[in-house]
Design an enzyme around this catalytic site. Structure first.
Site: not given
Ligand code: ADP
Length: 160
Positions: A41, A90, A128
């Site tokens: 990643k 969220r 982010s």
């Protein structure tokens, strides 16, 4: 002693992450924030930098620790004898992904359960990746991340 793992990329850590950590620190004996060091990643901050940023953010919380881990989170859970993985949610789109992840993790290790904590609505759109993009284009991110993260983001962008 209930050890809870809070794993994530934290690239960078945000006020949304901090809110989850603060609330969880009142519910569980010990929170171990696990920074995923995934060589596949692409991250803006190295695992070491993310460790420094998040450690400074949680310095006032006595029962919170920060670790870096390269590998499966269930393996880390087994290594330190933790039975709970904590994840923040969220919205519905998060839930779909988090639900799948929890099923995969339980398949890998049935002894480890995932617990979800819903976001505080103030942070429901903090992400982010969006914060990095806003910072890149000079946007005001001061209400989205703690001051140390804002400073580090600006320095990273200026240095690149
Ligand atoms: P990952 O790549 O593992 O999803 P993240 O750093 O994006 O790592 O997120 C780590 C955890 O924090 C996840 O459970 C994510 O849903 C949660 N999270 C991220 N942003 C927020 C927020 N604004 N409010 C609540 N939870 C959040």
């Amino acid at each position: 002693m209930q050890n809870v793992l809070f794993p994530g990329s934290f690239d960078p850590p945000t006020n949304g992450h901090l809110n989850i950590i603060q609330r969880a620190s009142k519910l569980f004996d010990r929170i171990v924030i696990v920074i995923a060091a995934n060589p596949e990643k692409q991250c803006l901050f190295s695992a070491h930098e993310r460790h420094e940023l998040i450690s400074a953010m949680v310095a006032g919380l006595e029962n919170v620790q920060v670790q870096i881990w390269e590998g499966l989170i269930v393996d880390f859970a087994a290594k330190i004898g933790s039975k709970i993985i904590l994840r923040g949610v969220r919205a519905l789109y998060d839930f779909e992904y988090e639900f799948e992840l929890s099923v995969i993790n339980r398949t890998l290790n049935p002894g480890v359960e995932t617990v979800f904590l819903p976001t505080d609505q103030k942070y429901s759109v903090l992400r982010s990746s969006a914060i990095k993009e806003a910072a890149l284009f000079g946007g005001d991110i001061s209400r989205m991340v703690p001051a140390n993260v804002e400073k580090a983001l600006k320095a990273k962008i200026q240095g690149s």
